[in-house]
Design a protein around this motif. Structure first.
Motif, PDB file in Angstrom:
ATOM      1  N   GLU A   1      35.346  50.085  42.135  1.00  0.00           N
ATOM      2  CA  GLU A   1      36.265  49.134  42.768  1.00  0.00           C
ATOM      3  C   GLU A   1      36.071  47.752  42.154  1.00  0.00           C
TER       4      GLU A   1
ATOM      5  N   ARG B   1      42.505  50.368  34.503  1.00  0.00           N
ATOM      6  CA  ARG B   1      43.383  50.257  35.672  1.00  0.00           C
ATOM      7  C   ARG B   1      43.962  48.833  35.756  1.00  0.00           C
ATOM      8  N   LEU B   2      43.081  47.834  35.524  1.00  0.00           N
ATOM      9  CA  LEU B   2      43.542  46.446  35.628  1.00  0.00           C
ATOM     10  C   LEU B   2      44.478  46.078  34.484  1.00  0.00           C
TER      11      LEU B   2
ATOM     12  N   ARG C   1      47.960  47.473  35.006  1.00  0.00           N
ATOM     13  CA  ARG C   1      48.774  46.903  36.085  1.00  0.00           C
ATOM     14  C   ARG C   1      49.907  46.071  35.556  1.00  0.00           C
ATOM     15  N   ARG C   2      51.050  46.223  36.204  1.00  0.00           N
ATOM     16  CA  ARG C   2      52.159  45.336  35.849  1.00  0.00           C
ATOM     17  C   ARG C   2      52.023  44.065  36.661  1.00  0.00           C
ATOM     18  N   ARG C   3      52.493  42.997  36.101  1.00  0.00           N
ATOM     19  CA  ARG C   3      52.434  41.719  36.812  1.00  0.00           C
ATOM     20  C   ARG C   3      53.808  41.094  36.808  1.00  0.00           C
ATOM     21  N   GLU C   4      53.989  40.121  37.692  1.00  0.00           N
ATOM     22  CA  GLU C   4      55.324  39.503  37.808  1.00  0.00           C
ATOM     23  C   GLU C   4      55.756  38.860  36.492  1.00  0.00           C
TER      24      GLU C   4
ATOM     25  N   ARG D   1      42.861  40.532  37.469  1.00  0.00           N
ATOM     26  CA  ARG D   1      43.198  40.916  38.830  1.00  0.00           C
ATOM     27  C   ARG D   1      44.352  40.102  39.396  1.00  0.00           C
TER      28      ARG D   1
ATOM     29  N   GLU E   1      47.955  38.379  40.167  1.00  0.00           N
ATOM     30  CA  GLU E   1      49.264  39.061  40.294  1.00  0.00           C
ATOM     31  C   GLU E   1      50.131  38.771  39.085  1.00  0.00           C
TER      32      GLU E   1
ATOM     33  N   VAL F   1      35.873  52.012  51.450  1.00  0.00           N
ATOM     34  CA  VAL F   1      35.883  50.550  51.383  1.00  0.00           C
ATOM     35  C   VAL F   1      36.490  49.954  52.664  1.00  0.00           C
TER      36      VAL F   1
ATOM     37  N   VAL G   1      39.879  43.644  51.927  1.00  0.00           N
ATOM     38  CA  VAL G   1      39.327  44.168  50.664  1.00  0.00           C
ATOM     39  C   VAL G   1      39.969  45.510  50.337  1.00  0.00           C
TER      40      VAL G   1
ATOM     41  N   ALA H   1      43.223  44.991  48.887  1.00  0.00           N
ATOM     42  CA  ALA H   1      43.089  44.497  47.515  1.00  0.00           C
ATOM     43  C   ALA H   1      42.858  45.662  46.551  1.00  0.00           C
ATOM     44  N   THR H   2      42.079  46.681  46.977  1.00  0.00           N
ATOM     45  CA  THR H   2      41.874  47.825  46.089  1.00  0.00           C
ATOM     46  C   THR H   2      43.177  48.607  45.914  1.00  0.00           C
TER      47      THR H   2
ATOM     48  N   ALA I   1      46.092  47.151  45.919  1.00  0.00           N
ATOM     49  CA  ALA I   1      46.861  46.309  45.008  1.00  0.00           C
ATOM     50  C   ALA I   1      46.380  46.509  43.573  1.00  0.00           C
ATOM     51  N   ASP I   2      45.043  46.655  43.396  1.00  0.00           N
ATOM     52  CA  ASP I   2      44.480  46.877  42.060  1.00  0.00           C
ATOM     53  C   ASP I   2      45.035  48.149  41.437  1.00  0.00           C
ATOM     54  N   ARG I   3      45.289  49.146  42.290  1.00  0.00           N
ATOM     55  CA  ARG I   3      45.738  50.445  41.782  1.00  0.00           C
ATOM     56  C   ARG I   3      47.247  50.542  41.677  1.00  0.00           C
ATOM     57  N   SER I   4      47.963  49.600  42.337  1.00  0.00           N
ATOM     58  CA  SER I   4      49.420  49.729  42.398  1.00  0.00           C
ATOM     59  C   SER I   4      50.054  49.491  41.033  1.00  0.00           C
ATOM     60  N   SER I   5      51.060  50.297  40.720  1.00  0.00           N
ATOM     61  CA  SER I   5      51.750  50.103  39.447  1.00  0.00           C
ATOM     62  C   SER I   5      52.787  48.987  39.558  1.00  0.00           C
ATOM     63  N   VAL I   6      53.115  48.580  40.797  1.00  0.00           N
ATOM     64  CA  VAL I   6      54.014  47.436  41.003  1.00  0.00           C
ATOM     65  C   VAL I   6      53.136  46.240  41.358  1.00  0.00           C
ATOM     66  N   PRO I   7      53.465  45.068  40.820  1.00  0.00           N
ATOM     67  CA  PRO I   7      52.669  43.890  41.190  1.00  0.00           C
ATOM     68  C   PRO I   7      52.720  43.657  42.700  1.00  0.00           C
ATOM     69  N   VAL I   8      51.566  43.307  43.240  1.00  0.00           N
ATOM     70  CA  VAL I   8      51.472  43.134  44.691  1.00  0.00           C
ATOM     71  C   VAL I   8      50.959  41.739  44.999  1.00  0.00           C
ATOM     72  N   ARG I   9      51.681  41.058  45.875  1.00  0.00           N
ATOM     73  CA  ARG I   9      51.173  39.782  46.404  1.00  0.00           C
ATOM     74  C   ARG I   9      50.584  40.065  47.767  1.00  0.00           C
ATOM     75  N   LEU I  10      49.337  39.659  47.963  1.00  0.00           N
ATOM     76  CA  LEU I  10      48.662  39.950  49.233  1.00  0.00           C
ATOM     77  C   LEU I  10      48.542  38.677  50.049  1.00  0.00           C
TER      78      LEU I  10
ATOM     79  N   VAL J   1      58.249  43.064  42.356  1.00  0.00           N
ATOM     80  CA  VAL J   1      57.052  42.609  43.052  1.00  0.00           C
ATOM     81  C   VAL J   1      57.152  43.032  44.523  1.00  0.00           C
TER      82      VAL J   1
END
Lengths: 212, 671
Positions: free
Chosen positions: A84, A134-135, A138-141, A210, A212, B547, B555, B558-559, B561-570, B605
Motif C-alpha cells: 500500500e 500501479r502509481l 494511474r490516470r490523472r486529470e 500519488r 491527482e 487497511v 486511508v 486513499a488506497t 484511489a491509488d488503484r483506481s484507473s480514473v483519477p480520484v479527488r478525495l 475525474v
C-alpha cells in the motif's frame, strides 16, 4: 534474520536463503521476539512480515522502528501480502534508507530477491515494482507525466523503486552521465526538488505520483 | 369545534425606557401620597372602598405597564386608580370632622368626576384583556358612553345632586340657580349607570364567545373575580343590608385581571371554576330539594317536621351522587368545552395512524389528552424497570434517563399498562387538572385508545428490534468477511507463497545442474502460481481490506484511489471514526461507485466526498463528470449493496443526467 508467524514460510525462506549464500542467524515468530534477537546479536539485515501477532496490523513496521532505534545499521526488509502506498510513504518518512517494502510473492524470484536484500543491507531503499507500476499507470486529470519521454518515465519508475543513479545506469545499460541527465530533466519537468539522500528522492517521487 | 388547551407561556418584554420608569415611579408616589394622606385624615366606611380601589387598580396597572410599557389595558387601570386616588382624597378631606382649609372645593373634586370614572371602568372591561375593543363597531358605543358620562359629571359639578348620597360635610362651593331641574335630571340620568353595565356585560359575553386559547382563560379570570365580588355583594346586602362588603372586595378584580394579563398561573383558573360550579350547583340543588320536601310536602301532608327532615336527608343522600355527576358533567362542559366523543377519538386516532409513523405517538398522546381532558399525557415504552419516553403531549424533548413503573406510580399519575399477548410493552401516564378524577366514561374510552396506541407502541418497538437485528446481521457479515480474509492470509496465501519460494528454488537448482528445459517448465509453473496468488490477493482484499480496520476510512479510500484507473479527488472530513459496519459500507459504496465510473461513465475525474451531517449521519458522495444516465438498477455492484444499506436504514440516491455525470449518494445513519 527472519521473522514471520507462518512457520512453513519462515523455515522455507531460511533454508533457501542459506542455499543462495546468506547466513540466517535467527528466526522469530513475531515482532517483539525479532527485536529481542536483534538486540542480542544485530545482523546485517532482517526480513520481516508486516502483519504478525498479536494484532495482525502493522507489527512489522513497529518492530522496524524499534530495531532502527536499537541498531541503526541493521537493514529492514518488510514483506506483505499487499503493498500500500501509505505504508511506503511512512517508511520513506520514518527511515533514512536501509529499508525495503516488497510483496511476499517477490521471494520466489530468488535472484532478484537476493539482490534487493543485499541492497537494503548496504543502506539502499527498495520499493516493490507493483506498487510503483500501479502509481505510474494511474490516470490523472492533467497528467504531468505526459511531459516525460518514455525513457524518462522508465527512469522515474525505477527511481520510485529506490534505485540509485549507479543502479539505474546498470539497469538501463547506459552511462552514469546519461542517467544524471535524465534525472535532471525529470526533476525540472515535474518541478520537483531532488533530495540529497535516496529515501528523500523516493519520497518525493512517490508523493508526486500519488497526486491527482 | 374541538378545543385544544395551549400550555401557558411567558412573554419577554423589552427593557422600559428611563422616561417610562420615571413616569411609573411618579404616578406611584403621587397616588401613594394621596391615599396615605387620605387615610391619615380619618376613617369613613362609605369612602373606604375608594381608597382600596385607588391602591389596587393603580398598583396592578403600574405593574402591568412596567412589564409591558405599551399595554393599553395597563394604562386604563392606572387611569382608574389615579382618578380614584384623587376622589378618595377629596372625599376624605371633605368628610373630615373639623373644618380644613379649601375643604369645600376638595370635597367637590371628590364627587363630580364619578360618572366619567365609571365610564373608564366600563371601557377597560370592554377592552379586557389587551386594551383593544372587540371591534371598531364598539367605538361609537364607547364615545356615547363618555358623552353621557361627561354630561352627568357636568351636572354633578354644577349642582350638589350627588352630595346627599356621599354625605360630604363641607359645604357645596357653588350656588347656581336651577337646582330643582338638575336634581330631577340627575334622577333620570342615573338609569344610564345600568345602561353602562348592560353595555360592558354584552361586550364581555361576545368576547368570551369569540375567544380562543389563552384569551379564554384571561376572560375567565375576570369573570370569576366579578362573580366572586357579586357573591360578596349579594351576601352583604342579604346579611347586613349594606353594599360595603361588595365594594370593599372590589380589589380582587384588578388582582385577577393583572394575573390574567401577565398570564401568571393562567390555567389554574379552570379547576377553580369547575369546582366552584359543582359546589354552587350542588348547594343550590340540595337547599332547594330540602326546602321543597320540608316546606312543600309539609304543607300538603300533615307530618311531623322531624320525619320530613329525615325523609329529605334520605332523598338528598340517595340523589346526591347522580346529581353530582351531572353537575360535574355540566361544569366540565362549561369549563373545558367540547371533548371528542369516544367514537370521534377512536376515528381520529385511526386517521392519524394513516398519516405515517413520524411523531405518531405524540399525536396519539394529544388525542388522548383532548379526549379525557388531561393536562399531560406521556407514552412510555420498555420493560417495567426501564421505561423511556416515546411520545408526549405537550410535546417535549425525550429525557435520556429511564424510569421504573413504581417511580411513575409515585408521581400521582393515572397509569394504563400497554400489553400485547400477555407481555408488558409500556405504560401511558396521564395527569388530570388538580382535583379532577377520571370519570367512568373517560376511563372506558381511554382503555380503547390505550389498546390502539399500545398496538402502535408494540409495532414501533418491533420495528426498532428488527432494525437492530438487521444491523447485527451486517456487523456479523463484516466479521465473517474479515475472518475469511484473515484465514486466507494466514492459510492459503502463505502456503502458495511458500510454494512459489520452493518453485523458485527448484528452478534455480535445475539451471545449476544444467537442465534449462526443466528450469523453463518450473519457471512457467511459478509464473502461473504468481498469477493465482495475485488473483487470490485481490479476492481477499475485496472481502474486507485490512487497511480499513487498521487505518480507518480515509486511508482505505486513499488506497482505493491509488488503484483506481480514473483519477480520484478525495475529500474526507471526519473528526472521529464511525462504527465499523458504517465504515465498511461507505468503503464498499465508494469502491462500487469507482468501479462503475471506470467501466461505464467515461469519466475524466471522480470526486469522493465523505462528511458527517448535522444529524450525525455519514454522507457519502461520489460524483463523476462522465456521460451520465446511470440508474441504480444499472449500477450493478450498488444494487448488490442495497440489502446492506437497507439494513442500516441508509438511503441511496443516484442522480444522473446525460452529459452532466452521475452522482451516487448514500446517507448512513450512525446511531
Amino acid at each position: 534474520m527472519v521473522a514471520d508467524d507462518a512457520v512453513l514460510f519462515r523455515e522455507g525462506m531460511a533454508r533457501i536463503l542459506a542455499e543462495i549464500g546468506f547466513e540466517v542467524t535467527g528466526q522469530a515468530r513475531d515482532g517483539s521476539a525479532l527485536v529481542d534477537l536483534v538486540a542480542a546479536d544485530p545482523p546485517d539485515v532482517v526480513i520481516t512480515d508486516l502483519r504478525m501477532p498479536p494484532g495482525f496490523a502493522n507489527e512489522g513496521i513497529e518492530a522496524a522502528s524499534r530495531i532502527r532505534a536499537l541498531a541503526p545499521r541493521v537493514g529492514v526488509v518488510l514483506l506483505s501480502q499487499y503493498v500500500e502506498v501509505h505504508h511506503a510513504l511512512r517508511l520513506m518518512e520514518d527511515f533514512s534508507g536501509g529499508v525495503g517494502y516488497l510483496l511476499k510473492d517477490r521471494v520466489s524470484d530468488l535472484g532478484a530477491f537476493a539482490a534487493d536484500v543485499r541492497r537494503v543491507a548496504t543502506g539502499d531503499v527498495v520499493i516493490d515494482p507493483e506498487l510503483v507500476a500501479r502509481l505510474v499507470r494511474r490516470r490523472r486529470e492533467r497528467d504531468p507525466l505526459d511531459a516525460l519521454s518514455e525513457r524518462e518515465r522508465d527512469v522515474l519508475a525505477l527511481m520510485a523503486r529506490g534505485l540509485s543513479n549507479a543502479a539505474l545506469a546498470d539497469e538501463l545499460f547506459v552511462s552514469a552521465k546519461t542517467i544524471e541527465g535524465y534525472v535532471r530533466s525529470i526533476f525540472t519537468k515535474l518541478d520537483l526538488a531532488p533530495g540529497e539522500r535516496e529515501h528523500r528522492r523516493v519520497l518525493a517521487v512517490l508523493q508526486f505520483l500519488r497526486r491527482e | 369545534m374541538s378545543f385544544m388547551p395551549e400550555p401557558p407561556r411567558r412573554e419577554r418584554a423589552a427593557p422600559p425606557s428611563l422616561g417610562h420608569e420615571a413616569a411609573v415611579a411618579g404616578i406611584a408616589v403621587a397616588v401613594a401620597a394621596l391615599v396615605a394622606w387620605g387615610w391619615a385624615l380619618g376613617f369613613h366606611l362609605g369612602n373606604a372602598h375608594n381608597g382600596l380601589i385607588a391602591a389596587s387598580w393603580t398598583a396592578v396597572g403600574l405593574y402591568v405597564v412596567r412589564m409591558r410599557p405599551r399595554h393599553r389595558e395597563g394604562w386604563l387601570f392606572v387611569t382608574i386608580g389615579a382618578a380614584h386616588a384623587v376622589m378618595f382624597f377629596g372625599r376624605q378631606y371633605g368628610l373630615h370632622d373639623g373644618p380644613l382649609p379649601a375643604a369645600s372645593w376638595l370635597g367637590w373634586i371628590g364627587v363630580w368626576p364619578l360618572p366619567v370614572v365609571i365610564a373608564v371602568v366600563g371601557w377597560s372591561l370592554m377592552a379586557f384583556p389587551d386594551g383593544i375593543l372587540p371591534s371598531t363597531a364598539w367605538r361609537p358605543v364607547v364615545w356615547s358612553m363618555f358623552a353621557i358620562a361627561t354630561a352627568m359629571a357636568a351636572v354633578s359639578a354644577l349642582w350638589p345632586v350627588d352630595y346627599l348620597r356621599v354625605g360630604i360635610g363641607a359645604p357645596y362651593p357653588l350656588h347656581l340657580a336651577g337646582r330643582g331641574t338638575a336634581e330631577s335630571l340627575w334622577g333620570a340620568a342615573q338609569a344610564c349607570y345600568f345602561l353602562f353595565q348592560l353595555v360592558w356585560t354584552v361586550a364581555l359575553v361576545i368576547r368570551i364567545r369569540r375567544a380562543r386559547g389563552d384569551e379564554v382563560r384571561q376572560l375567565r379570570w375576570l369573570v370569576a373575580a366579578v362573580l366572586l365580588d357579586i357573591g360578596v355583594l349579594v351576601t352583604g346586602l342579604v346579611l347586613f343590608g349594606s353594599p360595603e362588603p361588595g365594594l370593599l372586595a372590589l380589589p380582587v378584580i384588578p388582582l385577577a385581571c393583572g394575573a390574567a394579563i401577565l398570564k401568571r398561573r393562567l390555567y389554574d383558573i379552570d379547576p377553580v371554576i369547575n369546582r366552584a360550579l359543582v359546589v354552587g350547583v350542588m348547594f343550590a340543588l340540595v337547599t332547594a330539594g330540602y326546602a321543597a320536601i320540608v316546606l312543600g310536602v309539609g304543607s300538603m301532608v300533615p307530618a311531623p317536621t322531624t320525619a320530613l327532615s329525615l325523609l329529605a336527608t334520605a332523598v338528598v343522600a340517595v340523589a346526591f351522587e347522580p346529581l353530582r355527576r351531572e353537575a360535574q358533567r355540566l361544569a366540565d362542559r362549561l369549563v373545558y368545552g367540547h371533548r371528542p366523543t369516544p367514537y370521534e377519538a377512536l376515528a381520529q386516532m385511526a386517521a392519524e395512524a394513516e398519516l405515517g409513523p413520524d411523531d405518531i405517538l405524540d399525536r396519539a398522546a394529544a388525542t388522548m389528552a383532548r379526549t379525557v381532558g388531561a393536562t399531560e399525557v406521556v407514552l412510555w415504552s420498555g420493560p417495567e424497570r426501564q421505561l423511556e419516553v416515546v411520545g408526549a403531549w405537550p410535546r417535549r424533548p425525550a429525557p435520556a434517563e429511564t424510569v421504573s413503573l413504581s417511580d411513575l406510580a409515585d408521581r400521582g399519575l393515572h397509569l394504563r399498562l400497554v400489553s400485547h399477548q400477555g407481555t408488558m410493552h409500556g405504560v401511558i401516564s396521564l395527569r388530570k387538572p388538580a382535583g379532577e378524577v377520571l370519570t367512568a366514561t373517560e376511563g372506558k374510552v381511554l382503555t380503547d385508545l390505550v389498546s390502539q396506541t399500545g398496538l402502535v407502541v408494540v409495532q414501533l418497538q418491533q420495528a426498532s428490534d428488527l432494525r437492530a437485528a438487521a444491523r447485527r446481521i451486517v456487523t456479523a457479515e463484516d466479521a465473517a468477511r474479515r475472518r475469511i480474509e484473515r484465514d486466507l492470509h494466514d492459510g492459503a496465501q502463505h502456503r502458495l507463497v511458500t510454494l512459489g519460494l520452493e518453485l523458485g528454488a527448484v528452478s534455480e537448482h535445475a539451471r545449476a545442474i544444467g537442465d534449462p528445459d526443466l528450469a523453463e517448465r518450473v519457471a512457467d509453473a511459478r509464473a502461473q502460481l504468481l498469477q493465482a496468488t495475485a488473483e487470490l490477493r485481490e479476492l481477499a482484499r475485496g472481502l474486507h481490506p485490512s487497511v480499513l480496520v487498521d487505518a480507518g476510512l480515509a486511508v482505505a479510500l486513499a488506497t482505493l484511489a491509488d488503484r483506481s484507473s480514473v483519477p480520484v479527488r478525495l475529500d474526507v472530513d471526519l473528526a472521529e471514526r464511525p462504527a465499523a459496519e458504517i465504515e465498511a459500507t461507505a468503503y464498499f459504496v465508494v469502491s462500487e461507485a469507482l468501479t462503475n465510473a471506470a467501466r461505464h461513465a467515461q469519466a475524466k475525474v471522480v470526486t469522493v466526498s465523505i462528511s458527517l451531517t448535522t444529524t450525525g449521519s455519514l454522507d457519502v458522495r461520489v460524483s463523476d463528470d462522465g456521460i451520465g444516465c446511470a440508474r441504480v438498477e444499472r449500477v450493478g455492484g450498488l444494487q448488490g449493496l442495497s440489502d446492506r444499506l437497507a439494513a442500516l436504514g441508509a438511503r441511496l440516491e443516484v442522480t444522473s443526467k446525460p452529459g452532466s455525470g452521475t452522482t451516487i449518494r448514500a446517507v448512513l445513519p450512525c446511531g
